[in-house]
Write a protein that holds these residues in place. Structure first.
Motif, PDB file in Angstrom:
ATOM      1  N   ASP A   1      -5.284  -5.228   5.460  1.00 36.34           N
ATOM      2  CA  ASP A   1      -5.359  -5.626   4.049  1.00 36.34           C
ATOM      3  C   ASP A   1      -6.080  -4.530   3.274  1.00 36.34           C
ATOM      4  OD1 ASP A   1      -5.954  -6.704   1.554  1.00 36.34           O
ATOM      5  OD2 ASP A   1      -6.547  -8.655   2.339  1.00 36.34           O
TER       6      ASP A   1
ATOM      7  N   ALA B   1      -2.054  -0.092  -1.480  1.00 37.83           N
ATOM      8  CA  ALA B   1      -1.644  -0.020  -0.079  1.00 37.83           C
ATOM      9  C   ALA B   1      -1.308   1.408   0.332  1.00 37.83           C
ATOM     10  CB  ALA B   1      -0.440  -0.922   0.144  1.00 37.83           C
TER      11      ALA B   1
ATOM     12  N   ASN C   1       0.637  -4.804  -3.558  1.00 36.50           N
ATOM     13  CA  ASN C   1      -0.149  -5.562  -2.575  1.00 36.50           C
ATOM     14  C   ASN C   1       0.463  -6.912  -2.232  1.00 36.50           C
ATOM     15  OD1 ASN C   1      -2.008  -3.551  -2.102  1.00 36.50           O
ATOM     16  ND2 ASN C   1      -3.446  -4.280  -3.644  1.00 36.50           N
ATOM     17  N   GLU C   2       1.793  -6.972  -2.250  1.00 34.12           N
ATOM     18  CA  GLU C   2       2.509  -8.171  -1.794  1.00 34.12           C
ATOM     19  C   GLU C   2       2.997  -7.917  -0.377  1.00 34.12           C
ATOM     20  OE1 GLU C   2       4.329  -9.572  -6.105  1.00 34.12           O
ATOM     21  OE2 GLU C   2       5.488  -8.223  -4.826  1.00 34.12           O
ATOM     22  N   MET C   3       2.906  -8.939   0.491  1.00 35.32           N
ATOM     23  CA  MET C   3       3.324  -8.741   1.875  1.00 35.32           C
ATOM     24  C   MET C   3       4.842  -8.645   1.976  1.00 35.32           C
ATOM     25  SD  MET C   3       2.008 -10.528   5.349  1.00 35.32           S
ATOM     26  CE  MET C   3       0.580  -9.442   5.357  1.00 35.32           C
TER      27      MET C   3
ATOM     28  N   TYR D   1       2.042  -4.218   3.218  1.00 36.35           N
ATOM     29  CA  TYR D   1       1.858  -4.436   1.784  1.00 36.35           C
ATOM     30  C   TYR D   1       2.671  -3.466   0.932  1.00 36.35           C
ATOM     31  CZ  TYR D   1      -1.907  -7.402   3.373  1.00 36.35           C
ATOM     32  OH  TYR D   1      -2.617  -8.402   4.003  1.00 36.35           O
TER      33      TYR D   1
END
Length: 196
Positions: free
Chosen positions: A72, A23, A54-56, A50
């Motif tokens: 994304d 990200a 790469n976790e929201m 992110y």
């Protein structure tokens, strides 16, 4: 020597793939995410983006009624969106189901059943969503600069139909509004301007 070269090349490829899916910085994600919002809503919008894994996560807590989603990093090009906060239960549930590996058809079916069962609710009033996108060739991921971006609009009107709104089921000219998924929890008006 060949074996060493192969492992060196493999390691480089793995690093390269990782670099392409990491990200961007929170500031860069916020800069591009809010491009989908009306200009007077950008500074106060909540922004979801992110983490380094790469976790929201919440990148910025907002002060108005808009939520924006960052691009994304695992996908090519730019695709960001902003929507009225009343749509958050619908959007959040969709993200959860997608993370579980559900298909688009499964997500629609599950959300329809849950919304009708009262597990969460769509807004009673019409609610807006804006999507801003650009192909890879028009987007500089390092700086966040975009050329020839495309903005389309969606207005959710749950359970509305062509008959209840007078809207056609398809656009017959660029920019003409039409209704998609009529009669469902996610019935919405689509407005796709002509592309330049």
């Amino acid at each position: 020597m060949k074996t060493f070269t192969f492992f060196l090349f493999s390691g480089f490829c793995a690093f390269n793939a990782l670099a392409q899916t990491t990200a961007p910085t929170p500031d860069l994600q916020i800069k591009t995410a809010v491009l989908a919002a009306p200009s007077d809503k950008r500074d106060g919008a909540t922004v979801l983006g992110y983490s380094g894994k790469n976790e929201m996560i919440v990148l910025r807590k907002g002060t108005n009624d808009y939520v924006c989603l960052a691009d994304d990093p695992t996908q090519k090009g730019l695709n960001v969106s902003c929507y009225h906060q009343g749509l958050e239960p619908f959007m959040a549930r969709g993200r959860e189901l997608k993370k579980e590996g559900k298909s688009p058809a499964e997500i629609m079916k599950i959300r329809e059943e849950e919304e009708k069962a009262g597990k969460w609710k769509m807004p009673k009033q019409p609610s807006s969503l804006f999507v801003y996108s650009a192909p890879d060739s028009s987007y500089n991921a390092a700086t966040g600069e975009v050329k020839n971006g495309y903005l389309r609009s969606v207005v959710y009107i749950p359970y509305a139909t062509s008959e209840s709104t007078g809207l056609p089921l398809k656009a017959e000219a660029p920019g003409m509004p039409w209704i998609m998924d009529p009669g469902t929890h996610r019935a919405h008006i689509m407005i796709n301007p002509a592309r330049k």
